[in-house]
Design an enzyme around this catalytic site. Structure first.
Site, PDB file in Angstrom:
ATOM      1  CD1 TRP A 260      -3.359  -0.522   0.519  1.00 49.79           C
ATOM      2  CD2 TRP A 260      -2.229  -2.299   1.229  1.00 49.79           C
ATOM      3  NE1 TRP A 260      -4.204  -1.606   0.447  1.00 49.79           N
ATOM      4  CE2 TRP A 260      -3.538  -2.715   0.884  1.00 49.79           C
ATOM      5  CE3 TRP A 260      -1.326  -3.267   1.704  1.00 49.79           C
ATOM      6  CZ2 TRP A 260      -3.963  -4.033   0.991  1.00 49.79           C
ATOM      7  CZ3 TRP A 260      -1.752  -4.574   1.814  1.00 49.79           C
ATOM      8  CH2 TRP A 260      -3.058  -4.952   1.463  1.00 49.79           C
TER       9      TRP A 260
ATOM     10  CB  CYS B 288      -8.740  -4.393  -0.984  1.00 51.02           C
ATOM     11  SG  CYS B 288      -9.591  -3.022  -1.808  1.00 51.02           S
TER      12      CYS B 288
ATOM     13  CG  HIS C  80     -12.034  -3.551   2.262  1.00 46.78           C
ATOM     14  ND1 HIS C  80     -10.835  -3.903   1.682  1.00 46.78           N
ATOM     15  CD2 HIS C  80     -12.394  -4.601   3.043  1.00 46.78           C
ATOM     16  CE1 HIS C  80     -10.480  -5.101   2.102  1.00 46.78           C
ATOM     17  NE2 HIS C  80     -11.416  -5.551   2.925  1.00 46.78           N
TER      18      HIS C  80
ATOM     19  CG  ASP D 139     -11.550  -9.206   3.163  1.00 51.82           C
ATOM     20  OD1 ASP D 139     -10.757  -9.274   2.201  1.00 51.82           O
ATOM     21  OD2 ASP D 139     -11.794  -8.144   3.765  1.00 51.82           O
TER      22      ASP D 139
ATOM     23  CE1 TYR E 274      -8.367  -0.004  -0.812  1.00 52.83           C
ATOM     24  CE2 TYR E 274      -6.368   0.492  -2.039  1.00 52.83           C
ATOM     25  CZ  TYR E 274      -7.161  -0.414  -1.363  1.00 52.83           C
ATOM     26  OH  TYR E 274      -6.753  -1.717  -1.220  1.00 52.83           O
TER      27      TYR E 274
END
Length: 844
Positions: A473, A508, A567, A590, A750
Site C-alpha cells: 500500500w 484489496c 474496500h 475476505d 484509498y
C-alpha cells in the site's frame, strides 16, 4: 452429542447386531529393542463351540496413528468352547513403536481387537558437581550408553536449564552397540532457588515424529493385487476366457455439457459432485453374468476409503456397496456405459481412475493412465450440495461468468474496473489445486466448503503462509508489478503455481479478484463486493477513533484507526448447516490481510444475515465485518498531555453503500440493505443493541449539541484538473460567532493513509484527495471532511477481423495523454479469456 449433530457433526447410526464373540489384547510395557509378549484372548458368549479364523497384523506406527511399516502378518485358527475364553500368545521380535490389530471371523460374526504399545526408551545419566551457589562455577555431566544391538546414527544431545545454563547441543555421528558418550559443561547459576536442568537425546533410529505427504503417488496401486485370504483362484474363468479391459473412455463430450464444464480448457474430464457422469469401458469380450469388476477413484497419497480419498464403485451383484452409486446404463457388446454418481459431499480435486477385474485369486487393475484422471468440483446445481444455488441466472453469473466488474472510488464518485477472472483458462484449475497442496490442507477436508473457503482466504495472501499475493500500500512497486497494472487473475495464479513464489503486488481489489477466480474455478458461487467508506478498527469495537490536535490539524501519529474510501471483499453462497436455520446464503469472505482469524490472516465465512441482525455469536469473524459496515466515527481532540476528549460522533458515515455487479450486465446493484437496516430505524437500533450484547463496544459519550456545523463540497474532476472546494459554516445560535478555521488538503491512498501534502505530491492514478476543515469558537469545535476521488481518462479499444473461432482478429488499444505534464514509465496491458492471454507493453 445430539447438539453437536445439529451443528453439522456427523455420527454413525448403523444398526450393528450384537455378537457373541469378543477379543482383547494385552502386552506389558518393554524397553525399546526388547521382545514383546502379546496375549490375545477370545471370548465366546454363545451356546455352541466356535472356530475362529483370525489374522494378526503388527505395525510400526507414529503417535498420530500413521503406519510407518508392517513387521508381522500371521494367520491362525482358534477353537473356543461355548461360554468360555481361549488365549493365544504369538512370539514377536524386537521392534520400535508398535500397533497390533487382531481380526477374527466365525460363521457370520466378526471381531476386532487393537493394542497400541508405547515402548520405553533408555534414559540419560545427569550428574552435577561444584558448589551450588549463585555465580559459583559448577559442572554438569550427561552420559549415555547404547543398550541396543545396533548402532545409533546422527545423535543429538541437548541440555538446558533456566537460570543455570542456556540451550546447548552436541552432535554424534554414530554410537556403537554398547558404546557410551559423555559430555561435560561448566556453568555459573544466575538465579536463586530450586532450578531444573533438562537433557534430551534425539536420534533418527528412535524418533517418533508424524509425517504428511500430499504428493500424488503415481504407482499407488499394484496392477495385480492377490486376495490375502485365498491362495487359489475364486473359481473357473467364465466362458470365453479371462475378462480384460482394453480401453477406458471418460466420454467428455457427453458429460461436460450436462455438468456445465465445457468451458474448462483441460484435457481431462471435469464434473460436479452429486450428479451422475458416464464412462465407457471396453472389454476383450462381452460381459457374462458372473463377471465381477469395479471402478476405483483415488485422490492424494495414501488414499483410504474411511477418509473418502479411495472410492470403490461396484456393479452387478456387489452393486451399491460404496458411497458413490454405480449402474450399467448400456451394454453394447464388448463395451458398457457406466453411470457413476459421486456423493454431494465428496472430496473436491483431481482423482485417478482405475478399473479392476475380480478373478484369479485377486484383482487385475488397469495401468496408470493420466487420460482417465477426473476433476471433481462443488456443484451449485445439486440440492444436496452445501453451495446449492437455485436461481439459474445467478448460477450463470456467479459460477460461469469469466468477466467481472469491480467498483472503486468513493460514493458520489464511483468508477468501475473490469477484471478477467478466467477460471476456465488452461492451468488455472490446476493452480487452484496447487494452492491447496501448498497449504498442506488435508485431502479429506477438501469436501467441506467452509474449510475450503477459509483455507483459500488465508492462502490468497502471503502474510503468514507463503500464499499467492504480496500486499503493498505504498507508492514503491519497484520489486514487482503495480496493483493497478493487473487486468485479471490468470497471470497471477499461473505465475504462483509455476514458481511457488508469492506474486508482487496486490491491494484489496486484486485480492478479491484472484480469490473470486479460485472460488469459481472450484465451483463455489461467488462475487466481488465493494463497501464504500469502510471502517478499519484496530481495537475490535464499533468505534473508529479519529484524533485531532488542539489547533484542529489531524493527529496522524496517534490515530490508529482508519476509514477506507472503499474496500473490496468476496461473498460466497453456502447453506451453512453449521448455523441455525436462516443464516445460510451469502457469506462474507475476505483474503486481504487485515486481522487474524484462528491464527491466520483471513476472514469468514461470516453470515450476512447474522451481520444484519447483529447476531455476532455465529462464526466466523462476524464481529469484524459488522464493524466494517456499522462503526461509529468518534472525533477526539488531544491536548498537550495526551488526554483525549470526544467532541463529535458520526453514526452514519460508515458503510454508506455496498455494490456488486448486476446480473447479465456491467452496471452495479446496491446490496446495502442485505447488510444493514435503514440508519436510525427501530430495526437498526435493535441490531446495534444486540451487537453490543455480543461484545462490540460503542461510544456513549454525551456530546453537547453544537450550534456550529461545517460542510465541504467539491464536484468530481479529472486527474490533473483544478479542484473547486466549497466550505460552508452554519451558525444555528442567536449570536455572531467568529471561527478560527484550518484547512488541510492531503493526497491519500484509498485506505485513508496520507501519502503527502499537496506541495510534495507527484500525481499517480490510485490516489484521491481528502480535505479536512476544522474550526473552533468559544470552546466549540467543528470538523468537516470531503473525500474526492479523481477521475481518470479512458482507453479506446477497437476490434477488427472475422468474429469466428480460430479466425484471425485484431485488437487496437489507444490512449491520448490529456495532461499538461508528460507521463513516464507507462505500462499498457490487455487480456481476454478465451481470446488473448495476458500481454503488456512498456512506454518510457
Amino acid at each position: 452429542m445430539s447438539r453437536a449433530e445439529e451443528y453439522g457433526s456427523q455420527r454413525n447410526h448403523s444398526e450393528i447386531p450384537d455378537s457373541p464373540l469378543t477379543v482383547s489384547l494385552h502386552a506389558e510395557p518393554v524397553l525399546l529393542g526388547q521382545d514383546v509378549s502379546l496375549q490375545v484372548n477370545f471370548t465366546n458368549r454363545g451356546d455352541t463351540v466356535r472356530t475362529i479364523k483370525a489374522h494378526l497384523a503388527g505395525s510400526i506406527v507414529f503417535y498420530t496413528g500413521v503406519t510407518a511399516s508392517r513387521f508381522k502378518k500371521h494367520n491362525f485358527t482358534v477353537t473356543v468352547p461355548a461360554d468360555q475364553s481361549e488365549e493365544y500368545s504369538p512370539h514377536l521380535g524386537s521392534q520400535v513403536s508398535l500397533s497390533f490389530i487382531v481380526t477374527g471371523k466365525s460363521d457370520e460374526d466378526s471381531v476386532t481387537g487393537i493394542k497400541v504399545l508405547n515402548l520405553l526408551t533408555p534414559t540419560l545419566t545427569v550428574k552435577l558437581r561444584g558448589r551450588s551457589r549463585l555465580q559459583s562455577l559448577m559442572y554438569v555431566n550427561v552420559s549415555f550408553t547404547n543398550p541396543f544391538n545396533y548402532g545409533l546414527a546422527d545423535v543429538h544431545l541437548s541440555m538446558e536449564g533456566p537460570g543455570l545454563i542456556n540451550y546447548r547441543t552436541r552432535h554424534y555421528s554414530f554410537i556403537e552397540p554398547e558404546g557410551s558418550i559423555s559430555w561435560t559443561e561448566g556453568f555459573r547459576p544466575r538465579r536463586r532457588g530450586n532450578r531444573t536442568l533438562i537433557a534430551v537425546l534425539d536420534c533418527k533410529n528412535l524418533r517418533q515424529l508424524p509425517t504428511s505427504n500430499l504428493t500424488e503417488d503415481e504407482d499407488d496401486y499394484q496392477e495385480f493385487e492377490p486376495f490375502e485370504d485365498e491362495a487359489t483362484p475364486r473359481g473357473v474363468a467364465p466362458t470365453g476366457g479371462s475378462l480384460l479391459v482394453k480401453k477406458v473412455n471418460m466420454l467428455q463430450q457427453r458429460n461436460k455439457p450436462k455438468h456445465f464444464t465445457s468451458e474448462y480448457d483441460i484435457e481431462n474430464l471435469v464434473v460436479r459432485r452429486g450428479q451422475e457422469f458416464m464412462m465407457q469401458v471396453t472389454f476383450n469380450r462381452p460381459l457374462a453374468d458372473d463377471d465381477d469388476f469395479q471402478v476405483e477413484f483415488l485422490i492424494g497419497s495414501n488414499p483410504t476409503a474411511s477418509k473418502g480419498s479411495l472410492v470403490l464403485v461396484t456393479f452387478g451383484t456387489r452393486g451399491g456397496g460404496g458411497p458413490w452409486e454405480g449402474q450399467i446404463l448400456e451394454n453394447q457388446g464388448e463395451s458398457v456405459i457406466l453411470g457413476i454418481t459421486p456423493t454431494a459431499s465428496a472430496i473436491v480435486g483431481k482423482f485417478r481412475t482405475y478399473v479392476a477385474i475380480v478373478g484369479g485369486g485377486g484383482m487385475q487393475r488397469t495401468k496408470r493412465d493420466t487420460n482417465t484422471d477426473l476433476y471433481l468440483l462443488f456443484n451449485a446445481w445439486c440440492a444436496e450440495d452445501a453451495c446449492y444455488l437455485a436461481n439459474n441466472s445467478e448460477l450463470s453469473e456467479y459460477v460461469l461468468n469469466e468477466h467481472g466488474v469491480i467498483y472503486q472510488g468513493s460514493l458520489g464518485s464511483v468508477f468501475d474496473r473490469d477484471w478477467v477472472y478466467g477460471q476456465f483458462e488452461r492451468g488455472v484449475l490446476d493452480a487452484c489445486i496447487h494452492i491447496l497442496d501448498a497449504s498442506r490442507m488435508p485431502i479429506y477436508d477438501r469436501g467441506d466448503v467452509i474449510k475450503m473457503v477459509r483455507k483459500g482466504s488465508a492462502m490468497i495472501n502471503s502474510q503468514d503462509d507463503n500464499g499467492v499475493l504480496v500486499g503493498n500500500w505504498s507508492d514503491n512497486y519497484s520489486m514487482g508489478q503495480s496493483p493497478t497494472s493487473w487486468t485479471g487473475s490468470v497471470k497471477i495464479l499461473l505465475q504462483y503455481a509455476n514458481t511457488g513464489v508469492p506474486v508482487s503486488y496486490a491491494q484489496c481489489w486484486v485480492y478479491a479478484g484472484v480469490f473470486n477466480t479460485f472460488l469459481r474455478a472450484l465451483g463455489i458461487p461467488s462475487r466481488v463486493v465493494t463497501n464504500f467508506s469502510s471502517a478499519h478498527d484496530n481495537t475490535g469495537n464499533l468505534k473508529t477513533d479519529l484524533i485531532f490536535k488542539e489547533d484542529g490539524t489531524p493527529d496522524e501519529r496517534n490515530t490508529r484507526d482508519s476509514v477506507w474510501n472503499y474496500h473490496c471483499w468476496n461473498e460466497v453462497w453456502i447453506t451453512r448447516q453449521d448455523l441455525p436455520a436462516g443464516f445460510g446464503g451469502w457469506q462474507v469472505v475476505d483474503s486481504t490481510p487485515q486481522e487474524t482469524s484462528d491464527g491466520h490472516f483471513r476472514c469468514g465465512p461470516a453470515s450476512i444475515k447474522a451481520i444484519k441482525e447483529g447476531m455476532l455469536c455465529h462464526q466466523y469473524d462476524a464481529g469484524f465485518v459488522f464493524a466494517e459496515v456499522n462503526s461509529d466515527i468518534v472525533f477526539h481532540k488531544r491536548d498537550r498531555y495526551g488526554t483525549l476528549t470526544p467532541y463529535r460522533v458520526e453514526t452514519a458515515l460508515i458503510g454508506l453503500a455496498i455494490y456488486t455487479k448486476a446480473l447479465n450486465g456491467s452496471s452495479h446493484v446496491d446490496i446495502t440493505n442485505t447488510y444493514k437496516y435503514t440508519e436510525g430505524s427501530a430495526q437498526d437500533k435493535a441490531t446495534m443493541a444486540r451487537a453490543e450484547e455480543y461484545g462490540c463496544v460503542r461510544d456513549h459519550s454525551e456530546i453537547p449539541d453544537s450550534q456550529l456545523t461545517v460542510s465541504v463540497k467539491a464536484e468530481p474532476v479529472m486527474l490533473g484538473q483544478d479542484v473547486s472546494l466549497q466550505v460552508n459554516f452554519t451558525n444555528r445560535g442567536d449570536t455572531v460567532r467568529t471561527i478560527k478555521a484550518h484547512l488541510a488538503g492531503s493526497i491519500v491512498f484509498y485506505t485513508g493513509v496520507t501519502a503527502s501534502r499537496f506541495k510534495d505530491h507527484n500525481f499517480t492514478v490510485m490516489v484521491s484527495l481528502t480535505f479536512i476543515v476544522t474550526g473552533t469558537s468559544d470552546g466549540e469545535s467543528v470538523t468537516g471532511i470531503k473525500v474526492l476521488t479523481l477521475l481518470t481518462t479512458k482507453l479506446t479499444v477497437e476490434l477488427s477481423g472475422d468474429y469466428r473461432v480460430r479466425h484471425l482478429m485484431y485488437v487496437k488499444v489507444s490512449f491520448t495523454n490529456p495532461f499538461k505534464f508528460a507521463l513516464v514509465n507507462v505500462y499498457l496491458s490487455m487480456e481476454g479469456p478465451g481470446l488473448i492471454s495476458y500481454r503488456t507493453r512498456y512506454y518510457r
